[in-house]
Design a protein around this motif. Sequence first.
Motif: not given
Length: 151
Positions: A45-53, A56-63, A98-102
């Motif tokens: 949710h909060v680390d765009p750099q780590r989430a890119q790998a 989901f290929g990026g950060t996502i919103a909390h359910g 389905n996740p909600v991508r930022v």
Amino acid sequence: MITVDGVAGLSALAGRDLGRSDWLEITQDRVDRFAEATGDHQWIHVDPQRAQAGPFGGTIAHGYLTLSLVIPLFGALLEVRGVAMSINYGLEKVRFPNPVRVGSKVRLAATVAEVTGVAAGGVQMVLDFTVEIAGEAKPACVARAVYRHYA
């Protein structure tokens, strides 16, 4: 927006499709503020750099952020006048298929499943909510919510 007056107006909504809200973009700032409010700082949710790998290929919103957006989006679909009090009585079912991508956009679709009388001259509304994601076949959230309105 649909406007109804009193419990009689609410009762007439049984089975009615309330339509869809406008689209709302999910920003990283909104996700970060939700993380602060709830203490949920998971990296997806909060680390765009780590989430890119990540998966989901990026950060996502909390359910639960997605679920919380039902409140303002629903407020854009239905205005209830002529009642003394309205309460969120609870949820019967919630799923996050389905996740909600930022950076994506969501909107709410709502249908009044049923309206029944309750004590003290009130009505209970059961609503089916679907949080849709622009360009996605699967929704972000499906929920059945229960509201009570009192004259």
